[in-house]
Scaffold this motif. Structure first.
Motif, mmCIF file in Angstrom:
data_model
loop_
_atom_site.group_PDB
_atom_site.id
_atom_site.type_symbol
_atom_site.label_atom_id
_atom_site.label_comp_id
_atom_site.label_asym_id
_atom_site.label_seq_id
_atom_site.Cartn_x
_atom_site.Cartn_y
_atom_site.Cartn_z
ATOM 1 N N GLN A 43 6.096 26.954 -2.906
ATOM 2 C CA GLN A 43 7.135 26.615 -4.262
ATOM 3 C C GLN A 43 6.884 26.932 -5.315
ATOM 4 N N CYS A 44 6.963 26.301 -6.586
ATOM 5 C CA CYS A 44 7.219 25.861 -7.818
ATOM 6 C C CYS A 44 5.673 26.779 -8.724
ATOM 7 N N CYS A 45 6.364 28.535 -7.796
ATOM 8 C CA CYS A 45 5.883 29.620 -8.287
ATOM 9 C C CYS A 45 3.659 29.152 -8.524
ATOM 10 N N GLY A 46 3.805 28.771 -6.675
ATOM 11 C CA GLY A 46 2.801 28.412 -6.560
ATOM 12 C C GLY A 46 2.393 26.132 -6.582
ATOM 13 N N ASN A 47 3.246 25.967 -7.226
ATOM 14 C CA ASN A 47 2.521 24.678 -7.386
ATOM 15 C C ASN A 47 2.844 23.377 -6.337
ATOM 16 N N ASP A 48 3.400 24.024 -6.189
ATOM 17 C CA ASP A 48 3.428 22.774 -4.225
ATOM 18 C C ASP A 48 3.910 23.703 -3.166
ATOM 19 N N VAL A 49 2.383 23.116 -2.409
ATOM 20 C CA VAL A 49 1.988 24.317 -1.108
ATOM 21 C C VAL A 49 2.075 23.580 -0.207
ATOM 22 N N TRP A 50 2.862 23.922 0.873
ATOM 23 C CA TRP A 50 2.947 23.683 2.049
ATOM 24 C C TRP A 50 2.727 25.240 3.296
ATOM 25 N N ARG A 51 1.849 23.539 4.115
ATOM 26 C CA ARG A 51 1.255 25.334 5.501
ATOM 27 C C ARG A 51 2.161 24.037 6.543
ATOM 28 N N TYR A 52 3.137 25.468 7.217
ATOM 29 C CA TYR A 52 3.506 25.107 8.898
ATOM 30 C C TYR A 52 4.216 23.759 8.460
ATOM 31 N N GLY A 53 5.443 22.956 7.676
ATOM 32 C CA GLY A 53 5.739 21.857 6.745
ATOM 33 C C GLY A 53 4.626 20.970 6.898
ATOM 34 N N ILE A 54 3.788 20.774 6.260
ATOM 35 C CA ILE A 54 3.125 19.408 5.358
ATOM 36 C C ILE A 54 1.944 20.169 4.470
ATOM 37 N N SER A 55 2.850 19.259 3.299
ATOM 38 C CA SER A 55 2.562 18.810 2.246
ATOM 39 C C SER A 55 0.579 19.430 1.869
ATOM 40 N N ILE A 56 0.112 20.046 1.037
ATOM 41 C CA ILE A 56 -1.349 20.144 1.617
ATOM 42 C C ILE A 56 -1.792 20.148 -0.457
ATOM 43 N N ALA A 57 -1.201 20.721 -1.089
ATOM 44 C CA ALA A 57 -1.533 20.746 -2.610
ATOM 45 C C ALA A 57 -0.518 20.231 -3.789
ATOM 46 N N GLN A 58 -0.381 19.344 -5.388
ATOM 47 C CA GLN A 58 0.939 19.944 -6.027
ATOM 48 C C GLN A 58 -0.008 19.858 -7.446
ATOM 49 N N THR A 59 0.253 20.261 -7.844
ATOM 50 C CA THR A 59 0.299 20.423 -9.261
ATOM 51 C C THR A 59 1.112 19.640 -10.385
ATOM 52 N N ASN A 60 0.611 18.625 -10.917
ATOM 53 C CA ASN A 60 1.132 17.385 -11.551
ATOM 54 C C ASN A 60 1.688 17.924 -13.826
ATOM 55 N N PHE A 61 2.638 18.160 -14.080
ATOM 56 C CA PHE A 61 3.032 18.416 -15.399
ATOM 57 C C PHE A 61 4.043 17.588 -16.106
ATOM 58 N N THR A 62 3.555 17.133 -16.740
ATOM 59 C CA THR A 62 4.546 16.163 -17.907
ATOM 60 C C THR A 62 4.770 17.272 -19.567
ATOM 61 N N VAL A 63 6.208 17.108 -19.529
ATOM 62 C CA VAL A 63 7.634 18.141 -20.389
ATOM 63 C C VAL A 63 6.780 17.084 -21.131
ATOM 64 N N PRO A 64 5.965 18.125 -23.029
ATOM 65 C CA PRO A 64 5.921 17.358 -23.855
ATOM 66 C C PRO A 64 7.491 16.892 -24.802
ATOM 67 N N ASP A 65 7.172 15.953 -25.095
ATOM 68 C CA ASP A 65 8.890 15.351 -26.722
ATOM 69 C C ASP A 65 9.061 17.263 -26.974
ATOM 70 N N ASP A 66 8.060 17.273 -27.803
ATOM 71 C CA ASP A 66 8.540 18.467 -28.592
ATOM 72 C C ASP A 66 8.878 19.969 -27.915
ATOM 73 N N MET A 67 8.764 19.794 -26.461
ATOM 74 C CA MET A 67 9.098 21.217 -26.001
ATOM 75 C C MET A 67 10.318 21.095 -25.366
ATOM 76 N N MET A 68 11.107 20.260 -24.872
ATOM 77 C CA MET A 68 11.831 19.352 -24.663
ATOM 78 C C MET A 68 12.450 19.462 -25.432
ATOM 79 N N SER A 69 12.670 18.872 -27.001
ATOM 80 C CA SER A 69 13.482 18.819 -27.497
ATOM 81 C C SER A 69 14.132 20.258 -27.599
ATOM 82 N N TRP A 70 13.040 21.182 -28.518
ATOM 83 C CA TRP A 70 12.849 23.044 -28.452
ATOM 84 C C TRP A 70 14.124 23.165 -27.843
ATOM 85 N N LEU A 71 13.669 22.861 -26.228
ATOM 86 C CA LEU A 71 14.263 23.833 -25.284
ATOM 87 C C LEU A 71 15.768 23.946 -25.367
#
Length: 231
Positions: free
Chosen positions: A63-91
């Motif tokens: 899921q989420c381009c490979g940042n949230d990984v599931w195997r047979y219904g069980i979560s096995i890995a996730q990537t943390n991502f914090t959106v920088p304030d300047d990026m949020m303002s730009w968007l």
């Protein structure tokens, strides 16, 4: 053989359910095969579109381009991502200053390991989705935003996903990250395989032993599977 599928635009139309005839056939087809999903969507949306009977029976669901990984219904890995304030303002500035006339809400959606950015907003109705998609094809708004974003935010990248949005993640945390986990030989089906699309990083990883199909929708995917891989 490893069969790898994008979801939106490949197994389903954008944000829609998998066509019933295709789904019924696919559930039986996948029983004796190694099947993987690689999508920009989160797990609840993917289950809504293709069903838990497919998602949880895949070898893995990225899921989420490979940042949230599931195997047979069980979560096995996730990537943390914090959106920088300047990026949020730009968007937020890009949303405000787009020349597209309508806004429908939910423009910046935070997911595991990425954010999904949509100028008209993810709440837009289906008829407006097609209208923005056609407008964007003529005006090139998403392409322009992604290019300027990638120039400004060096540690991150934006790629066109689906009909209306951009997927934004840390550099390298795109669909390419699933390749070594799945391995070769691979057959990949995706609808955004162009250089600016969110399927392209995975296509770039493919070896001569692999194959990919740049499809136009679930109907083409269904036809290809029946004609080439139903034995």
């Amino acid at each position: 053989m490893n069969y790898v599928f994008d979801v939106d635009g490949t197994l389903t139309h954008a944000r829609a359910l998998m066509p019933p005839e295709f789904k019924s056939w696919f559930v039986n087809w996948m029983k004796d095969k190694s099947v993987y999903l690689v999508t920009g969507s989160d797990r609840p949306k993917t289950i809504e579109q293709v069903g838990k009977d497919i998602v949880d029976k895949c070898n893995m669901s990225f899921q989420c381009c490979g940042n949230d990984v599931w195997r047979y219904g069980i979560s096995i890995a996730q990537t943390n991502f914090t959106v920088p304030d300047d990026m949020m303002s730009w968007l937020e500035y890009e949303i405000k200053n787009s020349t597209y006339p309508d806004r429908f809400g939910n423009h910046i959606e935070k997911r595991v390991g990425l954010i999904n950015f949509c100028v008209p907003g993810r709440n837009l109705p289906d008829e407006e989705r097609d209208e923005y998609f056609n407008w964007d094809k003529a005006m090139g708004e998403r392409l322009d935003i992604s290019k300027r974003f990638n120039e400004r935010f060096q540690g991150f990248e934006a790629a066109i996903g689906g009909q209306t949005s951009l997927d934004i993640f840390m550099k390298g945390r795109n669909k390419s990250q699933v390749y070594n986990t799945i391995g070769t030989p691979m057959v990949f089906f995706g609808d955004r395989c162009e250089t600016t699309g969110n399927d392209f990083p995975l296509v770039q990883m493919l070896k001569p032993t692999d194959t990919f199909y740049h499809v136009t929708g679930p109907e083409e995917t269904f036809t290809l599977l029946k004609e080439k891989y139903s034995g």
